[in-house]
Design a protein around this motif. Structure first.
Motif, short mmCIF file in Angstrom:
data_model
loop_
_atom_site.label_atom_id
_atom_site.label_comp_id
_atom_site.label_asym_id
_atom_site.label_seq_id
_atom_site.Cartn_x
_atom_site.Cartn_y
_atom_site.Cartn_z
N UNK A 36 -18.02 -26.90 -11.56
CA UNK A 36 -17.86 -26.05 -12.74
C UNK A 36 -16.72 -25.05 -12.55
N UNK A 37 -16.57 -24.54 -11.35
CA UNK A 37 -15.52 -23.57 -11.06
C UNK A 37 -14.14 -24.22 -11.01
N UNK A 38 -14.04 -25.38 -10.38
CA UNK A 38 -12.74 -26.02 -10.16
C UNK A 38 -12.28 -26.90 -11.31
N UNK A 39 -13.22 -27.45 -12.06
CA UNK A 39 -12.90 -28.36 -13.17
C UNK A 39 -13.77 -28.02 -14.38
N UNK A 40 -13.51 -26.89 -15.04
CA UNK A 40 -14.40 -26.46 -16.13
C UNK A 40 -14.46 -27.44 -17.30
N UNK A 41 -13.36 -28.10 -17.63
CA UNK A 41 -13.39 -29.04 -18.75
C UNK A 41 -14.28 -30.25 -18.42
N UNK A 42 -14.15 -30.78 -17.22
CA UNK A 42 -14.99 -31.90 -16.79
C UNK A 42 -16.46 -31.47 -16.75
N UNK A 43 -16.70 -30.27 -16.26
CA UNK A 43 -18.06 -29.76 -16.19
C UNK A 43 -18.67 -29.65 -17.59
N UNK A 44 -17.90 -29.13 -18.55
CA UNK A 44 -18.38 -29.04 -19.93
C UNK A 44 -18.67 -30.41 -20.50
N UNK A 108 -30.79 -29.33 -14.30
CA UNK A 108 -31.44 -28.53 -13.27
C UNK A 108 -30.43 -28.01 -12.24
N UNK A 109 -29.42 -28.82 -11.92
CA UNK A 109 -28.43 -28.42 -10.92
C UNK A 109 -27.49 -27.34 -11.42
N UNK A 110 -27.41 -27.14 -12.72
CA UNK A 110 -26.47 -26.15 -13.27
C UNK A 110 -26.95 -24.72 -13.07
N UNK A 111 -28.20 -24.54 -12.73
CA UNK A 111 -28.79 -23.21 -12.53
C UNK A 111 -28.64 -22.34 -13.78
N UNK A 112 -28.73 -22.97 -14.93
CA UNK A 112 -28.77 -22.25 -16.20
C UNK A 112 -30.07 -22.63 -16.87
N UNK A 113 -30.59 -21.72 -17.66
CA UNK A 113 -31.88 -21.96 -18.28
C UNK A 113 -31.82 -21.65 -19.76
N UNK A 114 -32.37 -22.53 -20.54
CA UNK A 114 -32.48 -22.32 -21.98
C UNK A 114 -33.92 -22.60 -22.38
N UNK A 115 -34.57 -21.66 -23.01
CA UNK A 115 -35.95 -21.87 -23.44
C UNK A 115 -36.06 -23.08 -24.35
N UNK A 116 -35.08 -23.26 -25.21
CA UNK A 116 -35.10 -24.37 -26.16
C UNK A 116 -34.98 -25.72 -25.44
N UNK A 117 -34.04 -25.82 -24.50
CA UNK A 117 -33.79 -27.10 -23.85
C UNK A 117 -34.66 -27.36 -22.63
N UNK A 118 -35.01 -26.34 -21.91
CA UNK A 118 -35.69 -26.52 -20.63
C UNK A 118 -37.18 -26.15 -20.67
N UNK A 119 -37.68 -25.83 -21.82
CA UNK A 119 -39.10 -25.51 -21.95
C UNK A 119 -39.34 -24.02 -21.97
N UNK A 120 -40.48 -23.65 -22.47
CA UNK A 120 -40.82 -22.23 -22.64
C UNK A 120 -41.57 -21.68 -21.46
N UNK A 121 -41.62 -22.42 -20.32
CA UNK A 121 -42.42 -22.01 -19.17
C UNK A 121 -41.83 -20.94 -18.39
#
Length: 121
Positions: A36-44, A108-121
């Motif tokens: 994500x840091x080195x290739x942001x477009x590919x990561x997106x 899961x590997x992105x270490x980002x969390x979204x209640x909508x996408x990843x559940x409300x837990x």
């Protein structure tokens, strides 16, 4: 914590400042962060692909589950039966399942969390 592990981890000092911990660079999370840091477009692009796979899997799964549920005699008597407009062969469901597992792992590997996408837990 989430159902699948830690969403993120912070170190809080005795004095009060809080620091988010970063993953080990050799771990899967660390390699994903480096991408994500080195290739942001590919990561997106990878992130959008994984999101698309998860949405498509959900669109296929919901009608298939509804069809299976309404096949039960007790439920069918009260609601009628439902026939899914999407009928994948077994190999198609297998491929979709594997793609969904890969997309979920990527999220899961992105270490980002979204209640909508990843559940409300």
């Amino acid at each position: 914590m989430s159902v699948f592990g830690m969403r993120r981890c912070h170190y809080v000092t005795d004095e009060g400042p809080e620091y988010q911990l970063v993953p080990d660079p050799r771990s899967a999370e660390g390699r994903r962060a480096r991408l994500e840091r080195e290739h942001p477009a590919l990561s997106r692009a990878i992130g959008l692909l994984s999101l698309s796979v998860l949405v498509a899997a959900l669109a296929v799964l919901i009608p298939q589950v509804a069809e299976q549920l309404t096949r039960a005699e007790g439920i069918a008597r009260h609601t009628g039966t439902f026939t899914s407009p999407i009928g994948l062969p077994k190999w198609g469901n297998t491929v979709l399942g594997l793609a969904t597992a890969a997309a979920g792992t990527e999220r899961a590997l992105r270490l980002r969390y979204s209640r909508l996408l990843d559940g409300a837990g």
